[in-house]
Design a protein around this motif. Structure first.
Motif, PDB file in Angstrom:
ATOM      1  N   ARG A 124     101.062   4.250   0.766  1.00 23.24           N
ATOM      2  CA  ARG A 124     102.469   4.877   1.001  1.00 23.24           C
ATOM      3  C   ARG A 124     103.313   3.652   1.543  1.00 23.24           C
ATOM      4  NH1 ARG A 124     103.029   8.407  -1.748  1.00 23.24           N
ATOM      5  NH2 ARG A 124     101.422   7.511  -2.837  1.00 23.24           N
ATOM      6  N   ILE A 125     102.596   2.285   2.045  1.00 22.27           N
ATOM      7  CA  ILE A 125     103.659   1.357   2.475  1.00 22.27           C
ATOM      8  C   ILE A 125     102.998   0.261   1.444  1.00 22.27           C
ATOM      9  CG2 ILE A 125     103.653   1.771   4.829  1.00 22.27           C
ATOM     10  CD1 ILE A 125     101.325  -0.142   5.427  1.00 22.27           C
ATOM     11  N   ASN A 126     102.778   0.488   0.071  1.00 18.07           N
ATOM     12  CA  ASN A 126     102.604  -0.259  -0.819  1.00 18.07           C
ATOM     13  C   ASN A 126     101.430  -1.503  -0.745  1.00 18.07           C
ATOM     14  OD1 ASN A 126     104.634   0.956  -2.292  1.00 18.07           O
ATOM     15  ND2 ASN A 126     105.983  -0.244  -1.342  1.00 18.07           N
ATOM     16  N   LEU A 127     100.589  -1.209  -0.068  1.00 19.10           N
ATOM     17  CA  LEU A 127      99.283  -1.870  -0.113  1.00 19.10           C
ATOM     18  C   LEU A 127      98.377  -1.644  -1.281  1.00 19.10           C
ATOM     19  CD1 LEU A 127      98.359  -2.180   3.823  1.00 19.10           C
ATOM     20  CD2 LEU A 127      99.027  -4.029   2.682  1.00 19.10           C
ATOM     21  N   PRO A 128      97.924  -2.592  -1.970  1.00 17.95           N
ATOM     22  CA  PRO A 128      97.014  -2.349  -3.032  1.00 17.95           C
ATOM     23  C   PRO A 128      95.699  -1.692  -2.659  1.00 17.95           C
ATOM     24  CG  PRO A 128      97.690  -4.849  -3.040  1.00 17.95           C
ATOM     25  CD  PRO A 128      98.134  -3.974  -1.791  1.00 17.95           C
ATOM     26  N   LEU A 129      95.051  -0.853  -3.565  1.00 19.27           N
ATOM     27  CA  LEU A 129      94.050  -0.382  -3.308  1.00 19.27           C
ATOM     28  C   LEU A 129      93.049  -1.006  -3.083  1.00 19.27           C
ATOM     29  CD1 LEU A 129      92.617   2.687  -3.891  1.00 19.27           C
ATOM     30  CD2 LEU A 129      92.121   1.998  -6.116  1.00 19.27           C
ATOM     31  N   GLU A 130      92.798  -2.006  -3.801  1.00 16.84           N
ATOM     32  CA  GLU A 130      91.732  -2.908  -3.363  1.00 16.84           C
ATOM     33  C   GLU A 130      91.526  -3.593  -2.008  1.00 16.84           C
ATOM     34  OE1 GLU A 130      94.072  -4.003  -5.790  1.00 16.84           O
ATOM     35  OE2 GLU A 130      93.289  -2.513  -7.235  1.00 16.84           O
ATOM     36  N   VAL A 131      92.704  -3.894  -1.532  1.00 12.23           N
ATOM     37  CA  VAL A 131      92.857  -4.338  -0.350  1.00 12.23           C
ATOM     38  C   VAL A 131      92.285  -3.178   0.759  1.00 12.23           C
ATOM     39  CG1 VAL A 131      94.171  -5.633   1.386  1.00 12.23           C
ATOM     40  CG2 VAL A 131      94.383  -6.196  -1.081  1.00 12.23           C
TER      41      VAL A 131
END
Length: 160
Positions: A124-131
């Motif tokens: 929701r705060i635009n952090l990548p899924l992989e991270v």
């Protein structure tokens, strides 16, 4: 932050006053109907804990408040090690929600549930899924290693 803490303190005070009032007992009677007998000793036990075990109640409250904050700091550090910046408040809130979600007995030790909710919230705060997934994998490995060390220490001390 000061206003936020003041609001939390007021809400805790109001909740405490409500728990010890006759209205809370009436509310339990109303909500649970015939199942109220299972809650009949709640207030007696609560008052006994507060009168006779104040230090244990305070320790429990401190651990309950400090654990999500420390988990939030761990999340913050792991994200920073991966090159992403997350706010401490957001990390603590996500940590609190994942702790609550992992208590639901769907999987052993909440594995998968905690990660899924955490990844969703961080997306929701635009952090990548992989991270996000990498961060939760590092936490899982760290928790597993610490559990193994704790288990070995227990076994060594149990034999002696």
């Amino acid at each position: 932050i000061g206003v936020f803490l003041l609001i939390i303190m007021i809400l805790i005070g109001l909740a405490t006053i409500f728990i010890f009032s006759k209205y809370s007992q009436q509310l339990i009677n109303f909500l649970f109907g015939k199942y109220q007998i299972y809650f009949s000793e709640f207030f007696t036990t609560l008052i006994n804990l507060i009168k006779n075990h104040k230090s244990k109640v305070i320790i429990n409250i401190l651990v309950t408040v400090i654990r999500p904050i420390l988990n939030g700091l761990l999340i913050l550090i792991l994200f920073r090690s991966l090159g992403y910046n997350v706010g401490i408040i957001y990390a603590t809130l996500v940590s609190s929600l994942t702790i609550i979600a992992s208590v639901i007995p769907i999987t052993p030790n909440g594995v998968g549930v905690r990660e899924g909710i955490g990844v969703f919230l961080f997306s929701r705060i635009n952090l990548p899924l992989e991270v996000s997934l990498s961060m939760y994998f590092m936490i899982f490995v760290l928790n597993t290693l610490l559990s193994l060390v704790g288990g070995l220490v227990y076994l060594v001390h149990k034999k002696s």
